[in-house]
Design a protein around this motif. Sequence first.
Motif, PDB file in Angstrom:
ATOM      1  N   GLY A 300       7.261   5.287  -6.112  1.00 20.89           N
ATOM      2  CA  GLY A 300       8.200   4.860  -6.971  1.00 20.89           C
ATOM      3  C   GLY A 300       8.467   3.431  -7.443  1.00 20.89           C
ATOM      4  O   GLY A 300       8.717   3.004  -8.353  1.00 20.89           O
ATOM      5  N   PHE A 301       7.694   2.492  -6.584  1.00 23.36           N
ATOM      6  CA  PHE A 301       7.343   0.960  -6.884  1.00 23.36           C
ATOM      7  C   PHE A 301       6.000   1.074  -7.505  1.00 23.36           C
ATOM      8  O   PHE A 301       5.866  -0.050  -8.177  1.00 23.36           O
ATOM      9  N   GLY A 302       5.382   2.001  -7.912  1.00 24.74           N
ATOM     10  CA  GLY A 302       4.306   2.021  -8.573  1.00 24.74           C
ATOM     11  C   GLY A 302       3.041   1.681  -7.941  1.00 24.74           C
ATOM     12  O   GLY A 302       1.927   1.286  -8.325  1.00 24.74           O
ATOM     13  N   MET A 303       3.088   1.844  -6.500  1.00 22.90           N
ATOM     14  CA  MET A 303       2.071   1.482  -5.718  1.00 22.90           C
ATOM     15  C   MET A 303       1.363   2.617  -5.212  1.00 22.90           C
ATOM     16  O   MET A 303       1.665   3.716  -5.295  1.00 22.90           O
ATOM     17  N   GLU A 304       0.059   2.238  -4.755  1.00 17.70           N
ATOM     18  CA  GLU A 304      -0.897   3.336  -4.225  1.00 17.70           C
ATOM     19  C   GLU A 304      -0.865   3.007  -2.785  1.00 17.70           C
ATOM     20  O   GLU A 304      -1.344   1.970  -2.149  1.00 17.70           O
ATOM     21  N   PRO A 305      -0.402   3.998  -1.892  1.00 22.82           N
ATOM     22  CA  PRO A 305      -0.190   3.861  -0.495  1.00 22.82           C
ATOM     23  C   PRO A 305      -1.539   3.514   0.174  1.00 22.82           C
ATOM     24  O   PRO A 305      -2.597   4.102  -0.288  1.00 22.82           O
ATOM     25  N   ALA A 306      -1.603   2.629   1.073  1.00 21.45           N
ATOM     26  CA  ALA A 306      -2.875   2.168   1.780  1.00 21.45           C
ATOM     27  C   ALA A 306      -2.780   2.735   3.274  1.00 21.45           C
ATOM     28  O   ALA A 306      -1.768   2.813   3.731  1.00 21.45           O
ATOM     29  N   ASP A 307      -4.136   2.754   3.708  1.00 17.69           N
ATOM     30  CA  ASP A 307      -4.223   3.092   5.210  1.00 17.69           C
ATOM     31  C   ASP A 307      -5.354   2.838   5.735  1.00 17.69           C
ATOM     32  O   ASP A 307      -6.435   3.326   5.978  1.00 17.69           O
ATOM     33  N   LEU A 308      -5.573   1.422   6.021  1.00 17.78           N
ATOM     34  CA  LEU A 308      -6.612   0.695   6.398  1.00 17.78           C
ATOM     35  C   LEU A 308      -6.505   0.155   7.867  1.00 17.78           C
ATOM     36  O   LEU A 308      -5.291  -0.232   8.290  1.00 17.78           O
ATOM     37  N   SER A 309      -7.651   0.006   8.532  1.00 19.46           N
ATOM     38  CA  SER A 309      -7.509  -0.617  10.079  1.00 19.46           C
ATOM     39  C   SER A 309      -7.423  -1.968   9.767  1.00 19.46           C
ATOM     40  O   SER A 309      -7.787  -2.606   8.674  1.00 19.46           O
ATOM     41  N   VAL A 310      -7.086  -2.550  10.993  1.00 21.78           N
ATOM     42  CA  VAL A 310      -6.892  -4.151  10.770  1.00 21.78           C
ATOM     43  C   VAL A 310      -8.277  -4.891  10.609  1.00 21.78           C
ATOM     44  O   VAL A 310      -8.218  -5.668   9.790  1.00 21.78           O
TER      45      VAL A 310
END
Length: 336
Positions: A300-310
Amino acid sequence: MQRRTFVHRSTLAAFTAIAAASTLLAAPVAAQGTWPTGKAISYMVPFAAGGTTDTLARLIGQQLGTALGTTVVVENKGGAAGSIGSEAAARSAPDGYTLLGGTVSSHAINISLYPKLGYDPIKSFSPVTLIGTNPVVLVVAANSPHKTIKDVLAAARGKEGGLSSASAGTGSSQHLAVELLGYKSGVKFTHVPYKGSGPAIQDVISGQVDMMFDTTVVASPHIQSGKLRAIAVTSPKRLASMPDVPTVAESGVAELKDFQVQSWQAIFVPAGTPTPVVTRLHDEIRKILAQPDMQKRLTGFGMEPADLSVAQISAFQKAEVDKWAQVIKAANIKVD
């Protein structure tokens, strides 16, 4: 843009286990299983209240406090494109009780813009989570003759000073996006800075300025209403919300085959925070961000969710710092 080194999760897990074991005796009390102690955790936002970074801090902080059995207090300390609050966080004790909401400005761009920055975006912090990315879109007025990136470049070459491009201000992601386009293509553009996206995009709509890179959040309503034409998005792949709009990399211009510009939101802690604490924070926040309702809020914020390791976040951030340093130096961008 994402010239990052990926680390297999099993490798990262092994590294974390070794690091935790090797630091157990020497680490502060926070690393020995007694963190958090009930003491409130400060989630510092280096921008004014009400913005995206602040909103995300409040959404995440409430659930993180519940998960950790303590209170997370959001503190706003804005100024100098995130530099003032970031410096304050960098000077905080590395004990797990200070979090910082960082962005592409505070943790990738500012180091090359401000000659007396009071922190190093990489050395002064440890990354915890990359919340998500927000690409920008190149737009022109609906009645503009330009329909593709090739059209834009051809027109810029044929006009003294190049086409004019608006932005929310000098050093903003909108400004640096057009500087990157000029840097990679070898074409000149005239930057027209404004005090915010609102007045800038209105002058693009009216035709007073030729074009503008802006976030999808700001530009989308004007594209949908037919006031603006979307030329290209700066993400690695097409956006689900704009499936008919090509990426800049798809333009067929060889020099732009790896063109990417993305604003991003992340969470950092002061450098030296014990590895087990960073790992716990990363794991808990990852669970929060994976929730369907949170994913919906991010999109909704126009963001692409991310899922990266540290480790992946560290590589991503370093690539961002290096890229924008080259662009800022080549364009000779100065901030008073």
